[in-house]
Design a protein around this motif. Structure first.
Motif: not given
Lengths: 287, 386, 311
Positions: B361-376
């Motif tokens: 039940n916590m509100d969280v914020s999530l980030t990731f780097t540009g090397s782990v993005c998969h674009l479809f």
């Protein structure tokens, strides 16, 4: 309160059990009665049989056996050998080819597969008597009366046995097994003989027994085809006893003939009854 | 010493041949292409398998992987295309003459024969001298640690032992190619893990080419030198496990390989100052150099995309994508957060670092780097990098 | 290294399927199908032996059928009479056969009663099914003949004054034949029905018990409806068996259907045509009639079977 209800239920259960056992014992007695009587009668001399009825052991069992065995007009040893030849080879041929046919229909996909299966199922319960006229006529035309093999070879096409085998295959033979054998380098015929047939052993054994018994007991066709004394099978000889003037007959011997006629099947049954009873149903109709 | 080559192989099940067996259940062919000739189970299958390579065909049920294997085995006819083993054309050769062995999903052990006879059967058919049969069977039994069961019947063995016998039966012949059709799927989870490790060991001891079919992506990842991902009769991607994991060729592969499944977001690919950036609502990530180069090389224009990020690449941090934790599963070294992000489900794996914390039940914020993005691509779901 | 590899036309095994099923169909064609057609063919010809004289074969169209179904001077149609005889004897045996078999099957499978000694009981009640029918008939004949032990017993115990010839009265003969059929078949039916009951999901019985159903309810509401396909199958095959009735009446009455043809069956009639008069024409017509009747019944069996099979 509780105890009385419980006791009531207990009492009713005991009562139903007693009734059930009584009923079953009565039916068993009914089934055995004639045959016990047969053994008793087969132990009596003709004069004992002409005299007053008694349930005592006659003591002439071996004499009757000897007389029946050596009877001049009814050659029962010959009949038993003939019957045995026909029944045994029928049993082998019927089960082998039924299994082969069932395997062919079960494992392969081919044009007409459904037709073949439907056709065999459709002819399954049509009695053989309805084509007897043509069969007998052909047998006479080609001089094939008094040929024991003519009673054996038609057993290659046994729809009921086929159906049993087909059902059995469906429950025991995964197609993977056939393919594994192919990968092992076996050819199709060898797969059937070395892999499939051994797997089907229980079904083959059951059907061999049933084929043996029905062939041993078969009366209608053999009676029409076998006219010479040396080829006659047991049921024909038994029916001959009936047409003979039985009042002049040694009745002890007659009972002994009957006993000899049913004895081989009874002996097999005594040892394999459980197995046979299990086999009665497993093939016919699924529950 | 065996290479296997498949060239544009195709399998059609004609309609007339109404097949009763489980291979083409109606529900399994539901997604397959249906033409006038019949149902197409496999098409455009081309693959070069190197000697001693361990190839895994993986995909959901009905994808054509088993059919492909069975065509290689010779158990199914190849409708069109070519199959070569060691450079020799093999389309019409009987299975027994292809010098390949197969381990079946159901093991298909002959129930009336002992383990020894099961293993010896193929050699017996080839009329191998008795002494040699004995030597080979014992050798295989030794490798698989089933020597003490040789005189037993399959019925008297446990699932794992039967599995070993099935493998033993295949390897006694020193086949050029060893085919395995979901060999571990009948084992329970614990035994499966154990046997998987055994297979890796076994592979080192046997000099042969392996072709392995499974629907389990973990098996595919751990066993294969290369894996072939299939769907609806088509190959989706061929590559080493790492390649397939890092650069899935399309949305399906990205979702099928890797567990828990990849998270997907509706995103926009844009160009800012000559660099590709991907935006999810307010959150913006600049792609890494490798991806920049690949996209630039393909000349990809800014467009709406489906962004995929693996759960273990999601990091708790400020200014990222906002979501609410619905369930927090403590797995030991890490914690699986089941998130609700704008009504969509997502999973993030965050390290616990020794301190267990309940995020429920916590509100969280999530980030990731540009090397782990998969674009479809939104249009045809292919990976924009390819 | 290089060895000759056989290339085949295709990876298909169709050829083997035909090889494997061929013996069945060849045998069926030669020994059943051809004779069957020949039988039908015969039915349109006058072809019999009168003493030493051979009459025919002459084509007579449907005359054999007409003769078969034409009443004689006394107004009876032999074929129908014999058919009726067989059916009468069948039904007298089959009714107790099925009632008792059902009852036994329920008793044997009852979890509440949990009867012991079922193995031996089943062994005994199934035994008469395997006995040679002609030998069993001869035994019964010998026991019931007017010099036989039964008469001896009855006279000695004073029930009757002098030997009673069971075999010269319609009711006793028919009853004896029906009773023999009953004894020979009720065990078989019991086992078939038992398998049927055991094939029913046991939880249905348990749930019915929990719903408050007593044994009678369970039987009529659960057992009987679910057993219906098998029961139908068993009844129709039994009926076909009844039409085929031959061995028992043939031996008991020495092929004469005594008294006054009241125990003569259609197959005995066929047997007479084939063995004594060699009347292939009439035998053919008779066979065709039987073929039609059993064909219809076979179709019913086939329907129940294929329904079962599709499940």
């Amino acid at each position: 309160m509780k105890t009385t209800r419980n006791e009531k239920a207990k009492l009713s259960l005991v009562l139903s059990r007693v009734l059930a056992y009584g009923f079953i014992v009565f039916l068993c007695f009914l089934c055995l009665f004639c045959f016990i009587l047969l053994v008793l009668m087969a132990s009596k001399s003709n004069s004992q049989l002409q005299g007053a009825f008694s349930l005592r052991w006659g003591g002439n069992f071996l004499t009757n056996l000897k007389n029946a065995w050596n009877d001049a007009s009814i050659n029962i040893p010959r009949g038993m050998v003939n019957s045995f030849i026909v029944a045994m080879t029928s049993a082998v041929i019927t089960t082998y080819f039924s299994a082969l046919t069932a395997y062919g229909v079960h494992v392969y996909n081919f044009k007409g597969k459904n037709f073949v299966f439907t056709f065999i199922m459709a002819i399954m319960v049509i009695p053989s008597q309805v084509s007897a006229v043509g069969f007998i006529q052909l047998a006479y035309k080609f001089g094939l009366t008094n040929k024991l093999w003519l009673l054996i070879v038609p057993g290659i096409a046994a729809p009921v046995v086929f159906f049993y085998m087909k059902q059995y295959l469906e429950s025991v033979l995964p197609l993977d097994m056939v393919e594994a054998a192919r990968m092992d380098g076996s050819n199709e015929f060898r797969i059937f003989n070395e892999i499939v047939l051994p797997i089907m052993k229980p079904a083959v054994a059951v059907q061999m027994i049933f084929s043996f018994v029905s062939s041993w007991n078969n009366f209608f066709m053999p009676a029409l085809l076998l006219t010479k004394e040396q080829y006659k099978t047991v049921p024909i000889m038994i029916a001959q006893l009936r047409s003979a003037d039985y009042s002049k007959f040694d009745m002890g011997k007659v009972f002994m003939f009957i006993l000899l006629a049913i004895l081989p099947v009874m002996i097999v049954y005594m040892f394999l009854s459980r197995f046979i009873i299990k086999g009665v149903t497993s093939g016919s109709v699924k529950g | 010493m065996s290479e296997v080559t498949l060239k544009n192989v195709k399998k059609i099940y004609p309609f007339t041949e109404a097949r009763k067996d489980q291979k083409t259940d109606a529900h399994r062919i539901a997604h397959l292409q249906i033409t006038d000739e019949g149902v197409i189970a496999v098409q455009e299958f081309s693959l070069d398998i190197a000697d001693k390579e361990f190839i895994v065909l993986v995909g959901p049920s009905g994808c054509g992987k088993s059919t492909t294997l069975r065509m290689i085995a010779g158990l199914e006819e190849i409708s069109s295309g070519e199959l070569y083993i060691d450079g020799e054309y093999m389309n019409d050769v009987a299975p027994k003459d292809r010098d390949i062995a197969m381990v079946f999903q159901s093991y298909a052990l002959y129930p009336h024969m002992t383990v020894y006879d099961n293993m010896a059967y193929s050699l017996k058919i080839k009329r191998t001298p008795k002494k040699e049969i004995d030597r080979k069977v014992r050798e295989a039994a030794e490798i698989l640690d089933i020597t003490q069961y040789l005189q037993r019947k399959p019925k008297a063995l446990s699932g794992g032992q039967r599995q070993r016998v099935a493998i033993g039966r295949a390897i006694v012949r020193d086949p050029k190619v060893l085919l395995m059709d979901e060999p571990l799927s009948n084992l329970d989870a614990k035994l499966r893990n154990q046997m998987r490790a055994e297979l890796i060991k076994l592979r080192k001891r046997i000099n042969t080419t392996f072709i392995y079919v499974t629907h389990d992506q973990t098996e595919a990842m751990t066993l294969g030198d290369r894996i072939v991902v299939m769907k609806d009769g088509f190959i989706q991607q061929i590559g080493t496990p790492q390649e397939v994991y890092d650069h899935p060729s399309n949305l399906f592969v990205s979702g099928f390989i890797g567990t828990p499944q990849m998270n997907y977001f509706d995103a926009r690919l844009e160009k800012e100052g000559g660099n590709y950036v991907v935006k999810v609502k307010d959150y913006k990530v600049v792609l890494d150099d490798e991806k920049q180069a690949r996209l630039a090389a393909k000349g990809v224009e800014p467009c709406d995309v489906t962004l995929g990020v693996r759960p273990d690449n999601m990091v708790l941090g400020e200014g990222g994508i906002k979501g609410r934790v619905e369930v927090s599963e403590l797995m030991g070294p890490s914690c699986h957060l089941h998130l609700d992000i704008d009504g969509k489900d997502a999973i993030a794996i965050v390290p616990t670092e020794g301190k267990a914390k309940d995020y429920t039940n916590m509100d969280v914020s999530l980030t990731f780097t540009g090397s782990v993005c998969h674009l479809f691509s939104k249009e045809d779901e292919h990976n924009l990098e390819f | 290294m290089k060895k000759a590899i056989k290339h085949r036309k295709s990876v298909s095994y169709t050829k083997w399927a035909y090889i494997f099923i061929a013996p069945f169909f060849i045998s069926y064609t030669v020994f059943t199908l051809v004779p069957q057609f020949l039988t039908i063919y015969n039915s349109f010809f006058e072809n019999y032996r009168n003493g030493l004289q051979q009459i025919g074969p002459n084509f007579v169209g449907l005359q054999n059928y007409v003769q078969l179904l034409t009443p004689d001077k006394t107004g009876t149609v032999d074929f129908l009479k014999y058919f009726g005889n067989a059916m009468a004897m069948w039904i007298v045996g089959a009714v107790p056969q099925f009632i008792i078999a059902l009852l036994l099957a329920v008793l044997f499978t009852s979890a509440r009663l949990n009867l012991k000694g079922q193995g031996i009981a089943k062994t005994i009640i199934y035994m008469p099914n395997l006995i040679m029918a002609s030998a069993f008939s001869m035994l019964i004949f010998a026991l019931f003949s007017n010099v036989g032990p039964i008469n001896k017993l009855l006279v000695a115990s004073g029930v009757i004054d002098q030997a009673f010839d069971f075999l010269s009265f319609k009711i006793p003969v028919r009853t004896i034949i029906a009773f023999m059929n009953f004894i020979m078949w009720f065990g078989n039916t019991t086992i078939v029905l038992m398998a049927g009951i055991m094939g029913i999901d046991q939880s249905l019985f348990e749930s019915a018990n929990m719903d408050g159903a007593n044994a009678i309810h369970v039987f009529f509401d659960i057992t009987l409806p679910l057993l219906m396909p098998i029961l139908t199958y068993a009844m129709i095959t039994s009926l076909i068996g009844g039409i085929q009735m031959f061995d028992v009446p043939q031996v008991i009455t020495n092929g004469k259907g005594t008294p006054n043809m009241t125990s003569q069956t259609v197959i005995m009639m066929l047997n007479n045509y084939l063995s004594t008069s060699k009347n292939y024409g009439m035998a053919g017509a008779l066979s065709v009639m039987l073929f039609i009747i059993t064909g219809i019944l076979s179709f019913l069996v086939f329907r129940t079977l294929s329904k079962q099979y599709k499940k």
